[in-house]
Design a protein around this motif. Structure first.
Motif, short mmCIF file in Angstrom:
data_model
loop_
_atom_site.label_atom_id
_atom_site.label_comp_id
_atom_site.label_asym_id
_atom_site.label_seq_id
_atom_site.Cartn_x
_atom_site.Cartn_y
_atom_site.Cartn_z
N ARG A 18 11.89 6.66 13.94
CA ARG A 18 10.54 6.94 14.45
C ARG A 18 9.49 6.46 13.46
N SER A 19 9.70 6.76 12.19
CA SER A 19 8.71 6.37 11.19
C SER A 19 8.73 4.87 10.94
N ARG A 20 9.90 4.27 10.96
CA ARG A 20 10.00 2.84 10.68
C ARG A 20 9.47 2.00 11.83
N ARG A 23 5.58 3.10 12.43
CA ARG A 23 4.77 3.12 11.20
C ARG A 23 3.99 4.43 11.03
N VAL A 24 4.71 5.52 11.18
CA VAL A 24 4.15 6.85 10.95
C VAL A 24 5.00 7.51 9.86
N PRO A 25 4.45 8.49 9.16
CA PRO A 25 5.25 9.16 8.13
C PRO A 25 6.41 9.94 8.74
N VAL A 26 7.47 10.05 7.96
CA VAL A 26 8.61 10.86 8.38
C VAL A 26 8.16 12.32 8.41
N HIS A 27 8.48 12.99 9.49
CA HIS A 27 8.14 14.41 9.59
C HIS A 27 9.20 15.17 8.79
N ARG A 28 8.91 15.39 7.51
CA ARG A 28 9.89 15.96 6.58
C ARG A 28 10.45 17.33 6.98
N ASP A 97 -1.31 10.07 18.18
CA ASP A 97 0.01 9.62 17.72
C ASP A 97 0.41 8.32 18.43
#
Length: 163
Positions: A18-20, A23-28, A97
């Motif tokens: 999803r992040s790759r 291009r969004v941050p990984v939802h840690r 988003d």
């Protein structure tokens, strides 16, 4: 067992991709919750190995103590597995988003399912171990005995309280 590994790998892969891709941050918090979901299975595997090794090296009583302590840790961690279902609220999404809603729905559904399957597998392994220890076999009658059903019911109640 391979199904569970595959589902867990698929769910984690969707979250990381999803992040790759978008291009969004990984939802840690999701990654952390995933780790907490898989942890009880790892602990259960460790308990089985440690109990077997202690039983080979020392007395049966020491193996029972190690097994009981490990199962206590396992039952305390088990609510984390089914807790992944709370990710269904999609609270990680923002109004702007760029990730399509369909992608998040598929990812979160697979994530929630992996948590439920992790919990069910853990309970099944404990039930089978219980039946082997107390009945000496995992035949159909032993798995469906009243004692075995009570064990599973108590575990599920403890998990529901833990959540």
């Amino acid at each position: 067992m391979l199904y569970v590994l595959g589902l867990n790998a698929y769910a984690l892969l969707l979250i990381l991709l999803r992040s790759r891709i978008y291009r969004v941050p990984v939802h840690r918090p999701m990654v952390w919750n995933f780790f907490l979901s898989v942890l009880p299975l790892g602990v259960l595997l460790g308990v089985i190995v440690a109990t077997g090794l202690v039983d080979l090296a020392t007395t049966r009583g020491a193996a029972i103590v190690v097994g009981a302590a490990g199962l206590l840790v396992w039952i305390l961690l088990l609510p984390n597995s089914s807790y992944l279902i709370t990710e269904l609220n999609l609270n990680h999404r923002r109004p702007d988003d760029p990730v399509p809603l369909w992608y998040d729905i598929v990812a979160v559904l697979s994530f929630a399912m992996s948590g439920v399957v992790n919990m069910v597998l853990g309970i099944l392994i404990v039930q089978m171990g219980f039946v082997i220890v107390f009945f000496g076999d995992t035949d159909n009658a032993a798995m469906h005995s009243t004692l075995s059903r009570v064990l599973v019911t108590v575990i599920i109640l403890a998990v529901s309280i833990g959540i």
